[in-house]
Design an enzyme around this catalytic site. Structure first.
Site, PDB file in Angstrom:
ATOM      1  N   TYR A 145       5.128  18.058  11.815  1.00  0.00           N
ATOM      2  CA  TYR A 145       6.199  17.087  12.097  1.00  0.00           C
ATOM      3  C   TYR A 145       7.583  17.709  12.072  1.00  0.00           C
ATOM      4  O   TYR A 145       8.577  16.983  12.042  1.00  0.00           O
ATOM      5  CB  TYR A 145       6.235  15.973  11.032  1.00  0.00           C
ATOM      6  CG  TYR A 145       4.918  15.415  10.604  1.00  0.00           C
ATOM      7  CD1 TYR A 145       4.126  14.682  11.488  1.00  0.00           C
ATOM      8  CD2 TYR A 145       4.460  15.583   9.300  1.00  0.00           C
ATOM      9  CE1 TYR A 145       2.924  14.150  11.073  1.00  0.00           C
ATOM     10  CE2 TYR A 145       3.251  15.046   8.886  1.00  0.00           C
ATOM     11  CZ  TYR A 145       2.488  14.337   9.776  1.00  0.00           C
ATOM     12  OH  TYR A 145       1.298  13.798   9.370  1.00  0.00           O
ATOM     13  N   CYS A 169      -2.070  33.167  10.982  1.00  0.00           N
ATOM     14  CA  CYS A 169      -1.806  33.793  12.286  1.00  0.00           C
ATOM     15  C   CYS A 169      -1.469  32.747  13.340  1.00  0.00           C
ATOM     16  O   CYS A 169      -2.255  32.493  14.256  1.00  0.00           O
ATOM     17  CB  CYS A 169      -3.005  34.616  12.713  1.00  0.00           C
ATOM     18  SG  CYS A 169      -3.383  35.849  11.480  1.00  0.00           S
ATOM     19  N   GLU A 219       0.862  -1.196   0.000  1.00  0.00           N
ATOM     20  CA  GLU A 219       0.000   0.000   0.000  1.00  0.00           C
ATOM     21  C   GLU A 219       0.891   1.235   0.000  1.00  0.00           C
ATOM     22  O   GLU A 219       1.032   1.895   1.029  1.00  0.00           O
ATOM     23  CB  GLU A 219      -0.864   0.003   1.274  1.00  0.00           C
ATOM     24  CG  GLU A 219      -1.713  -1.246   1.472  1.00  0.00           C
ATOM     25  CD  GLU A 219      -2.226  -1.398   2.912  1.00  0.00           C
ATOM     26  OE1 GLU A 219      -1.892  -0.576   3.791  1.00  0.00           O
ATOM     27  OE2 GLU A 219      -2.965  -2.366   3.149  1.00  0.00           O
TER      28      GLU A 219
HETATM   29  N1  LLP Z   1      -1.257   1.889   4.550  1.00  0.00           N
HETATM   30  C1  LLP Z   1      -1.674   2.335   5.747  1.00  0.00           C
HETATM   31  C2  LLP Z   1      -2.507   1.476   6.569  1.00  0.00           C
HETATM   32  C3  LLP Z   1      -1.283   3.612   6.194  1.00  0.00           C
HETATM   33  O1  LLP Z   1      -1.672   4.031   7.391  1.00  0.00           O
HETATM   34  C4  LLP Z   1      -0.473   4.433   5.362  1.00  0.00           C
HETATM   35  C5  LLP Z   1      -0.063   5.769   5.792  1.00  0.00           C
HETATM   36  C6  LLP Z   1      -0.080   3.925   4.107  1.00  0.00           C
HETATM   37  C7  LLP Z   1      -0.491   2.645   3.734  1.00  0.00           C
HETATM   38  C8  LLP Z   1       0.773   4.712   3.144  1.00  0.00           C
HETATM   39  O2  LLP Z   1       2.019   4.974   3.675  1.00  0.00           O
HETATM   40  P1  LLP Z   1       3.168   5.636   2.755  1.00  0.00           P
HETATM   41  O3  LLP Z   1       3.557   4.629   1.701  1.00  0.00           O
HETATM   42  O4  LLP Z   1       2.625   6.871   2.149  1.00  0.00           O
HETATM   43  O5  LLP Z   1       4.243   5.919   3.714  1.00  0.00           O
HETATM   44  N2  LLP Z   1       0.943  12.577   6.974  1.00  0.00           N
HETATM   45  C9  LLP Z   1       2.218  11.915   7.194  1.00  0.00           C
HETATM   46  C10 LLP Z   1       2.189  10.488   6.741  1.00  0.00           C
HETATM   47  C11 LLP Z   1       1.085   9.695   7.391  1.00  0.00           C
HETATM   48  C12 LLP Z   1       0.999   8.273   6.878  1.00  0.00           C
HETATM   49  C13 LLP Z   1      -0.221   7.603   7.381  1.00  0.00           C
HETATM   50  N3  LLP Z   1      -0.423   6.269   6.900  1.00  0.00           N
HETATM   51  C14 LLP Z   1       3.310  12.718   6.514  1.00  0.00           C
HETATM   52  O6  LLP Z   1       3.012  13.775   5.954  1.00  0.00           O
HETATM   53  O7  LLP Z   1       4.473  12.350   6.585  1.00  0.00           O
END
Ligand code: LLP
Length: 420
Positions: free
Chosen positions: A320, A346, A277
Site C-alpha cells: 500500500y 529479491c 469490529e
Molecule cells: N470488519 C471487517 C468486515 C473488515 O473487513 C475489517 C478489515 C475489519 C472489521 C477491521 O478493520 P480495522 O478496524 O482493523 O480497520 N491489511 C490492511 C487492512 C485491511 C483491512 C481489512 N478489513 C492494512 O494493512 O492496512
C-alpha cells in the site's frame, strides 16, 4: 501514555530496553506492549459503559493467541473471517457466543463449524450465502443467526485497497438490494434475522464517513421495520484509523460518542444493541518491528540501509506504500543521510521505508513503529524466510508469544517425488 519511549538514550517498551530484547530474542522480531493494547481496549470499553455495546476485536489485524487471550479476559467479543480464526478464538479462551463471523467467501465447512460452535451471528455478504447457511443450518437441525452486511456506498476516504464500502467493491449487499435480501432471509426457515452490518474501510481518520454509513444503515433499519422485520443489533464494523505519521484520527471515545448521539436522535435508536469490529485501533500502535542493519550501501545517488526484515515480515509498505515511522533504538551521533530502508528479499518492491534521514551504521537496531496491526498477520515465507519471533512485554517482563520459525519447518509439509 506511549509505551515506546526513550530512556537513558535507548528506546524502551514499557520498562524494558528494546536492544536487550533484540539480544535475547534475535531480529527481526515483533514486540508488543501489553499495556498499550489494554489502554486502547479500555478506551473503547469505558466509552461504551452504560450502553448496550459489544466491541469485537477483528482478529485479522493480529491473531496471536496471546493477544486474543488478553482481550478475551477483558470481555471482548471477536470478529473472525475463517475457520482458522474461529479455532484461534476457541484456543485462546474467547467465547463463540461473543464472536461474529464475517467474510465474503465462507465455505460450507466453515459455516458448519461455526454453527456447531455457536457463533453469535453470521455477517452475510450475498443472497447465495443466505441460501447456503439456511441449508446447512437445516441439515444440522439449527437456526442460524444472521445479519446482512450492506454496502452503504460511502467513501471512507482511505487507500483504495482498504476501502470496502463503495458500490464497486466486492463486499456486502448493495443498498438497493438489501430489502429484498432481508425479505428472503426472513422467509427461510433455518435463519433468524438478528441484525444489520456494514464496514466501509480501514484506517479512516475522520468521523464523517462513520456517521454517513450509520445514517444509510438507519434508513434501511426503518424501511425493514415498516415491513415487519425487526432487528436487534446494528454492527458498524471497524476501520478507525491510527497515527502512523501525522494523521489525526478521532479518539476512540469520540467515535462511540458520535454514534450514540446519532442513535439517541433516532426514534427507536436506543433499542438496538451496537456492535463494532475494531482491529487496527486496538493493536496498531501497540507493536513495533525490530530489525537490525545488515549493510549500508550506496547506488548512485541513493543510500540504502539493508536490514534483516523484509517485505515478507512487513508487507504494508510494498502493498500500500504505507508509511511506518523508523526510529533508531539507540540513536548515536554521526552524519545523517536520507536512507531507503530495504530488506533482503529479491524484489524491488522489498522496501520498508523511503528517504528517512538517519545517522546509521552497520549493526544498528531500528524500530518500525506502529506495526502491531497487519504486520505479523500478513507476513509470509517468501524467499524461504522463517517468520519473525513475537514478544509481548508486560512491565519489566518479556513473554515470547511466538517462536521464530525454524527453517526446517518451512518445508516440513512438502514431499519429494518418489524415487526412480
Ligand atoms: N470488519 C471487517 C468486515 C473488515 O473487513 C475489517 C478489515 C475489519 C472489521 C477491521 O478493520 P480495522 O478496524 O482493523 O480497520 N491489511 C490492511 C487492512 C485491511 C483491512 C481489512 N478489513 C492494512 O494493512 O492496512
Amino acid at each position: 501514555m506511549n509505551a515506546f519511549q526513550y530512556r537513558d538514550g535507548r528506546m524502551h517498551v514499557e520498562d524494558l530496553p528494546l536492544d536487550t530484547l533484540a539480544e535475547r530474542f534475535g531480529t527481526p522480531c515483533y514486540v508488543y506492549s501489553k499495556r498499550a493494547i489494554l489502554e486502547a481496549w479500555r478506551e473503547f470499553h469505558d466509552a461504551a459503559a452504560g450502553h448496550p455495546v459489544l466491541i469485537c476485536y477483528a482478529l485479522k489485524a493480529n491473531s496471536n493467541l496471546a493477544v486474543i487471550d488478553l482481550l478475551a479476559r477483558e470481555g471482548a467479543g471477536f470478529d473472525i473471517v475463517s475457520a482458522g480464526e474461529l479455532r484461534r478464538v476457541l484456543a485462546a479462551g474467547g467465547k463463540p457466543s461473543r464472536t461474529v463471523f464475517s467474510g465474503v467467501g465462507k465455505s460450507a465447512d466453515e459455516i458448519r463449524e461455526a454453527l456447531i460452535a455457536g457463533v453469535r451471528c453470521f455477517n452475510v455478504e450475498s443472497q447465495a450465502e443466505l441460501e447456503r447457511i439456511n441449508q446447512l443450518a437445516g441439515e444440522l437441525g439449527r437456526r442460524a443467526p444472521v445479519s446482512l452486511r450492506v454496502n452503504p456506498d460511502v467513501d471512507a476516504g482511505t487507500h483504495p485497497y482498504i476501502s470496502t464500502g463503495l458500490r464497486e467493491n466486492k463486499f456486502g449487499i448493495a443498498h438497493e438490494d438489501a430489502i429484498g435480501a432481508y425479505q428472503r432471509a426472513a422467509s427461510l426457515p433455518h435463519l433468524e434475522v438478528v441484525g444489520i452490518d456494514c464496514h466501509i474501510g480501514s484506517q479512516i481518520t475522520s468521523l464523517a464517513p462513520f456517521i454517513a454509513a450509520l445514517d444509510k444503515v438507519l434508513e434501511l433499519v426503518d424501511a425493514l421495520h415498516a415491513r415487519g422485520i425487526v432487528l436487534r443489533h446494528i454492527d458498524l464494523g471497524g476501520g478507525l484509523g491510527i497515527r502512523y505519521a501525522d494523521e489525526e484520527p478521532p479518539s476512540r471515545a469520540s467515535l462511540l460518542e458520535a454514534v450514540f448521539k446519532r442513535l439517541a436522535a433516532h426514534p427507536r435508536g436506543q433499542r438496538y444493541e451496537l456492535m463494532f469490529e475494531f482491529g487496527r485501533s486496538i493493536v496498531g500502535n501497540a507493536g513495533v518491528l525490530l530489525t537490525r542493519v545488515e549493510y549500508l550501501k550506496r547506488n548512485g545517488e541513493r543510500h540504502f540501509a539493508i536490514v534483516d526484515a523484509g517485505m515478507n515480515d512487513l508487507m504494508r509498505p510494498a502493498l500500500y506504500e504505507a508509511h511506518h515511522e523508523v526510529r533508531a533504538v539507540v540513536p548515536h551521533e554521526g552524519p545523517t543521510q536520507a536512507f531507503d530502508i530495504v530488506g533482503p528479499v529479491c524484489e524491488s518492491g522489498d522496501w520498508l521505508a523511503r528517504d528517512r534521514r538517519l545517522a546509521l551504521k552497520q549493526g544498528d537496531l531500528l524500530a518500525l513503529m506502529s506495526a502491531g496491526a497487519y504486520g505479523m498477520a500478513m507476513s509470509s515465507n517468501y524467499n524461504t524466510r522463517g517468520r519473525a519471533a513475537e514478544v509481548m512485554v508486560d512491565g519489566d517482563q518479556a513473554h515470547l508469544i511466538r517462536e521464530r520459525e525454524s527453517l526446517e519447518s518451512l518445508f516440513a509439509l512438502e514431499h519429494r517425488l518418489p524415487a526412480g
